[in-house]
Design an enzyme around this catalytic site. Sequence first.
Site, PDB file in Angstrom:
ATOM      1  N   ASP A   1       0.517  -1.277   0.070  1.00  0.00           N
ATOM      2  CA  ASP A   1       0.048  -0.108  -0.190  1.00  0.00           C
ATOM      3  C   ASP A   1       0.911   1.148   0.390  1.00  0.00           C
ATOM      4  OD1 ASP A   1      -3.142   0.961   1.271  1.00  0.00           O
ATOM      5  OD2 ASP A   1      -1.085   2.305   2.287  1.00  0.00           O
TER       6      ASP A   1
ATOM      7  N   TYR B   1       2.211   9.875   0.034  1.00  0.00           N
ATOM      8  CA  TYR B   1       3.544   9.741   0.749  1.00  0.00           C
ATOM      9  C   TYR B   1       5.432   9.659   0.072  1.00  0.00           C
ATOM     10  CZ  TYR B   1       0.317   6.425   2.774  1.00  0.00           C
ATOM     11  OH  TYR B   1      -1.443   5.656   3.752  1.00  0.00           O
TER      12      TYR B   1
ATOM     13  N   LYS C   1      -2.904   6.331  -4.146  1.00  0.00           N
ATOM     14  CA  LYS C   1      -4.657   7.151  -3.836  1.00  0.00           C
ATOM     15  C   LYS C   1      -4.348   8.440  -4.480  1.00  0.00           C
ATOM     16  CE  LYS C   1      -4.450   4.709   0.947  1.00  0.00           C
ATOM     17  NZ  LYS C   1      -2.421   4.057   0.951  1.00  0.00           N
TER      18      LYS C   1
ATOM     19  N   HIS D   1      -7.563   9.023  -1.876  1.00  0.00           N
ATOM     20  CA  HIS D   1      -7.475   9.561   0.319  1.00  0.00           C
ATOM     21  C   HIS D   1      -7.869   9.941   1.325  1.00  0.00           C
ATOM     22  CE1 HIS D   1      -2.899   9.373   1.505  1.00  0.00           C
ATOM     23  NE2 HIS D   1      -3.863   9.000   2.286  1.00  0.00           N
TER      24      HIS D   1
END
Length: 262
Positions: free
Chosen positions: A46, A51, A76, A107
């Site tokens: 994931d 990120y 996401k 997200h």
Amino acid sequence: MTIPALPLAGTDLAMPLLGFGTWQLRGESAYKAVRAALDTGYRHIDTATMYGNEAEVGRALADSGVPRDQVFITTKLPPEKAGQERATITESLRALGVDAVDLWLIHWPPSRGRSVGVWREFVAARDAGLVSAIGVSNYDISDISEISDATGVVPAVNQIRFGPTLWDFSLVSAHRELGVVVEGYSPFKTTNLHDPVLTGIAAAHGVDAARVVLRWHVQHEIVVIPKSASPDRVATNFDIAGFSLSAAEMAAVDGLASPERR
């Protein structure tokens, strides 16, 4: 070790119930952690645009030697990228080094009134073959109903903050009635791993409390994505197949939630 998987409605995909999360892992640390996860046996990774580690995840996947079709990859879309959906997923695919991701999530809900438009673009990306399944994260049931009613397409997954103290039978049931898989993140941040209920069950099975929490998710058929930068912890978290929780133990862990949630 084989991790059980859940079918995703409207697809031919099955999503492993135990995955590896990468939030807050950046640079070489992210690369090494994902390599360790894949070497250990995780087949569900994931990540997310926000990120900032999609390139490291992609490099780890390529270097691992694990065939692409054996790894379930989620990324996401940040809410601030509403209106830039196609460009964002195109960049995610480039960074990850793949032709398509298995699951693409919104997200967080974008600003009021924009969810339906974003969701239409997600449907278009799925239909174009850029993603195999689409879903949401941090949505409530009313948010899900809004986009489903407007488009006729129900999210395959809702990724939400989850753990024993957040156990909510009604919430989980509401998702399942819609055909939406519940995926939990931050399983340990939401849990006191020193709670006597967890440590007692852990001692009975010769494992640690963290694995009790992960096993609890899996037996409830809630996808869970622990993360760690430590190779030893990455491997330990994966080692949950050698024991199972009894009905009484599952109920005891459920009981860590506040009474109004149970």
